[in-house]
Design a protein around this motif. Structure first.
Motif, PDB file in Angstrom:
ATOM      1  N   VAL A 135       0.855  -1.183   0.000  1.00  0.00           N
ATOM      2  CA  VAL A 135       0.000   0.000   0.000  1.00  0.00           C
ATOM      3  C   VAL A 135       0.893   1.235   0.000  1.00  0.00           C
ATOM      4  O   VAL A 135       1.726   1.418   0.887  1.00  0.00           O
ATOM      5  CB  VAL A 135      -0.932   0.021   1.221  1.00  0.00           C
ATOM      6  CG1 VAL A 135      -1.790   1.284   1.216  1.00  0.00           C
ATOM      7  CG2 VAL A 135      -1.822  -1.221   1.232  1.00  0.00           C
ATOM      8  N   VAL A 136       0.735   2.063  -1.015  1.00  0.00           N
ATOM      9  CA  VAL A 136       1.475   3.325  -1.088  1.00  0.00           C
ATOM     10  C   VAL A 136       0.769   4.338  -0.199  1.00  0.00           C
ATOM     11  O   VAL A 136      -0.404   4.649  -0.395  1.00  0.00           O
ATOM     12  CB  VAL A 136       1.551   3.833  -2.535  1.00  0.00           C
ATOM     13  CG1 VAL A 136       2.234   5.198  -2.588  1.00  0.00           C
ATOM     14  CG2 VAL A 136       2.302   2.838  -3.410  1.00  0.00           C
ATOM     15  N   LEU A 193       9.796 -14.964   4.550  1.00  0.00           N
ATOM     16  CA  LEU A 193      10.143 -13.554   4.440  1.00  0.00           C
ATOM     17  C   LEU A 193       8.919 -12.740   4.061  1.00  0.00           C
ATOM     18  O   LEU A 193       8.075 -13.184   3.263  1.00  0.00           O
ATOM     19  CB  LEU A 193      11.220 -13.354   3.375  1.00  0.00           C
ATOM     20  CG  LEU A 193      12.667 -13.689   3.751  1.00  0.00           C
ATOM     21  CD1 LEU A 193      13.543 -13.619   2.514  1.00  0.00           C
ATOM     22  CD2 LEU A 193      13.179 -12.740   4.813  1.00  0.00           C
ATOM     23  N   ASN A 194       8.827 -11.519   4.613  1.00  0.00           N
ATOM     24  CA  ASN A 194       7.715 -10.657   4.222  1.00  0.00           C
ATOM     25  C   ASN A 194       7.772 -10.306   2.740  1.00  0.00           C
ATOM     26  O   ASN A 194       6.736 -10.082   2.102  1.00  0.00           O
ATOM     27  CB  ASN A 194       7.711  -9.377   5.069  1.00  0.00           C
ATOM     28  CG  ASN A 194       8.996  -8.562   4.926  1.00  0.00           C
ATOM     29  OD1 ASN A 194      10.050  -9.083   4.566  1.00  0.00           O
ATOM     30  ND2 ASN A 194       8.912  -7.278   5.221  1.00  0.00           N
ATOM     31  N   LEU A 195       8.973 -10.281   2.147  1.00  0.00           N
ATOM     32  CA  LEU A 195       9.087  -9.985   0.722  1.00  0.00           C
ATOM     33  C   LEU A 195       8.472 -11.081  -0.132  1.00  0.00           C
ATOM     34  O   LEU A 195       8.010 -10.822  -1.251  1.00  0.00           O
ATOM     35  CB  LEU A 195      10.562  -9.802   0.347  1.00  0.00           C
ATOM     36  CG  LEU A 195      11.323  -8.707   1.111  1.00  0.00           C
ATOM     37  CD1 LEU A 195      12.749  -8.612   0.611  1.00  0.00           C
ATOM     38  CD2 LEU A 195      10.618  -7.367   0.995  1.00  0.00           C
ATOM     39  N   GLN A 196       8.453 -12.318   0.374  1.00  0.00           N
ATOM     40  CA  GLN A 196       7.843 -13.414  -0.372  1.00  0.00           C
ATOM     41  C   GLN A 196       6.330 -13.250  -0.474  1.00  0.00           C
ATOM     42  O   GLN A 196       5.707 -13.805  -1.377  1.00  0.00           O
ATOM     43  CB  GLN A 196       8.155 -14.753   0.293  1.00  0.00           C
ATOM     44  CG  GLN A 196       9.617 -15.168   0.242  1.00  0.00           C
ATOM     45  CD  GLN A 196       9.841 -16.472   0.981  1.00  0.00           C
ATOM     46  OE1 GLN A 196      10.066 -16.486   2.184  1.00  0.00           O
ATOM     47  NE2 GLN A 196       9.758 -17.578   0.259  1.00  0.00           N
ATOM     48  N   LYS A 197       5.753 -12.482   0.444  1.00  0.00           N
ATOM     49  CA  LYS A 197       4.300 -12.354   0.486  1.00  0.00           C
ATOM     50  C   LYS A 197       3.793 -11.109  -0.225  1.00  0.00           C
ATOM     51  O   LYS A 197       2.592 -10.865  -0.264  1.00  0.00           O
ATOM     52  CB  LYS A 197       3.833 -12.323   1.947  1.00  0.00           C
ATOM     53  CG  LYS A 197       4.225 -13.563   2.740  1.00  0.00           C
ATOM     54  CD  LYS A 197       3.750 -13.457   4.179  1.00  0.00           C
ATOM     55  CE  LYS A 197       4.134 -14.684   4.989  1.00  0.00           C
ATOM     56  NZ  LYS A 197       3.667 -14.602   6.386  1.00  0.00           N
ATOM     57  N   ALA A 223       0.630  -4.614   3.222  1.00  0.00           N
ATOM     58  CA  ALA A 223      -0.820  -4.698   3.342  1.00  0.00           C
ATOM     59  C   ALA A 223      -1.253  -5.713   4.380  1.00  0.00           C
ATOM     60  O   ALA A 223      -2.362  -5.622   4.911  1.00  0.00           O
ATOM     61  CB  ALA A 223      -1.444  -5.030   1.987  1.00  0.00           C
ATOM     62  N   ALA A 224      -0.381  -6.679   4.699  1.00  0.00           N
ATOM     63  CA  ALA A 224      -0.768  -7.737   5.638  1.00  0.00           C
ATOM     64  C   ALA A 224      -0.706  -7.254   7.082  1.00  0.00           C
ATOM     65  O   ALA A 224      -1.680  -7.378   7.832  1.00  0.00           O
ATOM     66  CB  ALA A 224       0.125  -8.965   5.445  1.00  0.00           C
ATOM     67  N   ASP A 225       0.435  -6.685   7.498  1.00  0.00           N
ATOM     68  CA  ASP A 225       0.570  -6.297   8.905  1.00  0.00           C
ATOM     69  C   ASP A 225       0.534  -4.789   9.122  1.00  0.00           C
ATOM     70  O   ASP A 225       0.655  -4.322  10.257  1.00  0.00           O
ATOM     71  CB  ASP A 225       1.855  -6.870   9.496  1.00  0.00           C
ATOM     72  CG  ASP A 225       3.103  -6.390   8.764  1.00  0.00           C
ATOM     73  OD1 ASP A 225       3.027  -5.380   8.035  1.00  0.00           O
ATOM     74  OD2 ASP A 225       4.156  -7.031   8.920  1.00  0.00           O
ATOM     75  N   ARG A 226       0.407  -4.013   8.015  1.00  0.00           N
ATOM     76  CA  ARG A 226       0.293  -2.547   8.072  1.00  0.00           C
ATOM     77  C   ARG A 226       1.533  -1.893   8.674  1.00  0.00           C
ATOM     78  O   ARG A 226       1.464  -0.789   9.191  1.00  0.00           O
ATOM     79  CB  ARG A 226      -0.955  -2.121   8.857  1.00  0.00           C
ATOM     80  CG  ARG A 226      -2.217  -2.868   8.523  1.00  0.00           C
ATOM     81  CD  ARG A 226      -2.611  -2.715   7.068  1.00  0.00           C
ATOM     82  NE  ARG A 226      -3.043  -1.358   6.749  1.00  0.00           N
ATOM     83  CZ  ARG A 226      -3.523  -0.986   5.560  1.00  0.00           C
ATOM     84  NH1 ARG A 226      -3.590  -1.874   4.583  1.00  0.00           N
ATOM     85  NH2 ARG A 226      -3.903   0.250   5.336  1.00  0.00           N
ATOM     86  N   HIS A 227       2.681  -2.549   8.606  1.00  0.00           N
ATOM     87  CA  HIS A 227       3.927  -1.979   9.086  1.00  0.00           C
ATOM     88  C   HIS A 227       4.688  -1.353   7.922  1.00  0.00           C
ATOM     89  O   HIS A 227       4.492  -1.709   6.761  1.00  0.00           O
ATOM     90  CB  HIS A 227       4.782  -3.050   9.762  1.00  0.00           C
ATOM     91  CG  HIS A 227       4.257  -3.483  11.083  1.00  0.00           C
ATOM     92  ND1 HIS A 227       4.626  -4.678  11.672  1.00  0.00           N
ATOM     93  CD2 HIS A 227       3.383  -2.898  11.937  1.00  0.00           C
ATOM     94  CE1 HIS A 227       3.986  -4.808  12.829  1.00  0.00           C
ATOM     95  NE2 HIS A 227       3.240  -3.742  13.004  1.00  0.00           N
ATOM     96  N   LYS A 228       5.575  -0.435   8.239  1.00  0.00           N
ATOM     97  CA  LYS A 228       6.379   0.218   7.221  1.00  0.00           C
ATOM     98  C   LYS A 228       7.202  -0.817   6.459  1.00  0.00           C
ATOM     99  O   LYS A 228       7.756  -1.737   7.047  1.00  0.00           O
ATOM    100  CB  LYS A 228       7.305   1.254   7.848  1.00  0.00           C
ATOM    101  CG  LYS A 228       6.572   2.452   8.436  1.00  0.00           C
ATOM    102  CD  LYS A 228       7.557   3.453   9.024  1.00  0.00           C
ATOM    103  CE  LYS A 228       6.823   4.648   9.600  1.00  0.00           C
ATOM    104  NZ  LYS A 228       7.770   5.650  10.186  1.00  0.00           N
ATOM    105  N   LEU A 229       7.307  -0.613   5.151  1.00  0.00           N
ATOM    106  CA  LEU A 229       8.021  -1.582   4.311  1.00  0.00           C
ATOM    107  C   LEU A 229       9.173  -0.931   3.555  1.00  0.00           C
ATOM    108  O   LEU A 229      10.316  -1.364   3.672  1.00  0.00           O
ATOM    109  CB  LEU A 229       7.047  -2.227   3.325  1.00  0.00           C
ATOM    110  CG  LEU A 229       7.652  -3.277   2.393  1.00  0.00           C
ATOM    111  CD1 LEU A 229       8.128  -4.476   3.189  1.00  0.00           C
ATOM    112  CD2 LEU A 229       6.643  -3.704   1.339  1.00  0.00           C
ATOM    113  N   LEU A 230       8.883   0.104   2.783  1.00  0.00           N
ATOM    114  CA  LEU A 230       9.900   0.745   1.962  1.00  0.00           C
ATOM    115  C   LEU A 230       9.592   2.232   1.872  1.00  0.00           C
ATOM    116  O   LEU A 230       8.436   2.631   1.684  1.00  0.00           O
ATOM    117  CB  LEU A 230       9.918   0.135   0.556  1.00  0.00           C
ATOM    118  CG  LEU A 230      10.862   0.758  -0.465  1.00  0.00           C
ATOM    119  CD1 LEU A 230      12.318   0.566  -0.049  1.00  0.00           C
ATOM    120  CD2 LEU A 230      10.628   0.159  -1.858  1.00  0.00           C
ATOM    121  N   SER A 231      10.634   3.040   2.011  1.00  0.00           N
ATOM    122  CA  SER A 231      10.464   4.489   1.895  1.00  0.00           C
ATOM    123  C   SER A 231      11.760   5.097   1.395  1.00  0.00           C
ATOM    124  O   SER A 231      12.827   4.485   1.483  1.00  0.00           O
ATOM    125  CB  SER A 231      10.063   5.101   3.236  1.00  0.00           C
ATOM    126  OG  SER A 231      11.095   4.953   4.193  1.00  0.00           O
TER     127      SER A 231
END
Length: 385
Positions: free
Chosen positions: A132-133, A219-223, A171-179
């Motif tokens: 999610v952006v 890994l979260n990247l796999q999802k 989108a799964a855990d609503r935590h920061k991913l990439l910025s």
């Protein structure tokens, strides 16, 4: 517009020279209908567009719209000039100008975008992408020369573009991913058909990424990219794709600076967490050409202490991956790795340093690796359950 697709006001017009009553057969033929319009302009307009092909339909609103079209003439299409400007979003602006011909379509002009918010375009991201952006503004200035070719478009483009203040969440855990603070593409030019892309400089600065091993060991990247579950018995379908030359893509320089990579392994108990700082460097000479190899020089620090350096050559853009890399990771403190030693060996790590000198070579699908691992003054600590 009427049900049959006609525009009712056109019925009010008569062809030039058309009489109200039939003329004699000997009357001269009327000249063909023609027109010439000096200028059409408007200002202070507002337009709202909703895309009903998406659910829910995204809406885009332009305000303070002003436009000018000059030199419209017919029936033979001739080039006309156009200028358009509008405000979009909280602080965004759109400007476009150039020349166009209606049929066959030809467009030669410049488009400028400033501070266009990206979050509003999320409905166009495939549902299988679980990202999610949440922020980010697009700036771009592109010159285009497009023309109709069969049922599609061909032509060229040139300019620059960048994305500022980008942020996204899982989108799964609503935590920061990439910025990141800034991602800039300079000296961009290319063609549509056949596709070609040249970029002189790509710059990424002040970026942060988050990598997590979930309790289930994935890994979260796999999802991030997924889809609907398929029955186990379903056999994959083979779709023949037409053979053709690969797209011509070349990037002269990629520079990275100010990167931070956070890593957490929640598959362990207790969990393990660490951070890489000052990730940066350069990749030069990226190309999709089969014989080309890009030079790599990347650096960073584990917890701001242990230095990491990756050097060598690679080509990730051609059909089969090719690389020849050296990885050196020195002076890694081993005591923070206690969650791993406790989980798998039953002991804490009291002290020790790790040094890695790794070499990887991949060519034609074959991996050749040489790994030198040096552990200095390693000592186990207390036993744990």
């Amino acid at each position: 517009r009427g049900r049959a697709g006609a525009f009712p006001p056109l019925g009010l017009l008569r062809r030039r020279g058309q009489a109200t009553a039939p003329t004699a057969a000997t009357a001269p033929a009327a000249p063909p209908f023609s027109y010439k319009v000096g200028t059409i302009s408007g200002q202070g307009l507002a337009i709202r567009f909703a895309d009903g092909t998406k659910s829910p339909p995204p809406a885009f609103a332009l305000r303070e719209l002003r436009f000018k079209v000059a030199g419209l003439s017919g029936p033979a299409p001739a080039p006309c000039s156009f200028d358009l400007a509008a405000a979009y979003g909280p602080n965004g602006t759109i400007d476009a100008s150039g020349h166009a011909v209606a049929s066959p379509l030809r467009l030669d002009g410049t488009v400028s975008l400033r501070r266009i918010p990206l979050a509003g375009f999320m409905p166009y991201v495939p549902k299988t992408v679980r990202l999610v952006v949440t922020g980010g503004d697009l700036d771009a200035r592109m010159g285009v020369d497009l023309y109709q070719q069969g049922t599609g478009l061909a032509g060229s483009y040139r300019g620059r573009l960048g994305v500022r203040h980008f942020s996204s969440i899982d989108a799964a855990d609503r935590h920061k991913l990439l910025s990141w603070e800034s991602l800039q593409f300079d000296q961009v030019q290319g063609a549509l058909a056949p596709f070609a892309l040249r970029i002189g400089q790509v710059s990424l600065s002040d970026y942060r990424a988050r990598v997590i091993v979930d309790p289930d060991g994935r890994l979260n990247l796999q999802k991030l990219i997924g889809g609907p579950e398929k029955p186990a018995s379903a056999a994959p379908k083979t779709v023949a794709t037409p053979a053709g030359p690969p797209p011509d893509i070349r990037v002269a320089d990629v520079t990275l600076q100010g990167g931070v990579l956070s890593f957490a392994d929640h598959h362990l108990s207790p969990s393990f967490e660490t951070t890489m700082y000052n990730l940066g460097g350069r990749v030069s000479g990226l190309s999709s050409a089969s014989e080309a190899m890009a030079d790599v020089d990347l650096r960073g620090n584990l917890e701001n202490q242990s230095p990491l350096r990756i050097t060598g050559r690679l080509n990730p853009l051609r059909g089969d991956l090719a690389l020849d890399l050296k990885i050196r990771f020195n002076d890694i403190e081993l005591s923070p790795l206690t969650p791993y030693s406790a989980t798998y060996l039953g002991y804490t790590v009291a002290r020790g340093k790790l040094f890695l000198d790794l070499t990887y070579h991949i060519a034609k699908g074959h991996l050749d690796s040489r790994n030198r691992v040096f552990i200095d003054q390693f000592t186990f600590g207390k036993s744990v359950e």
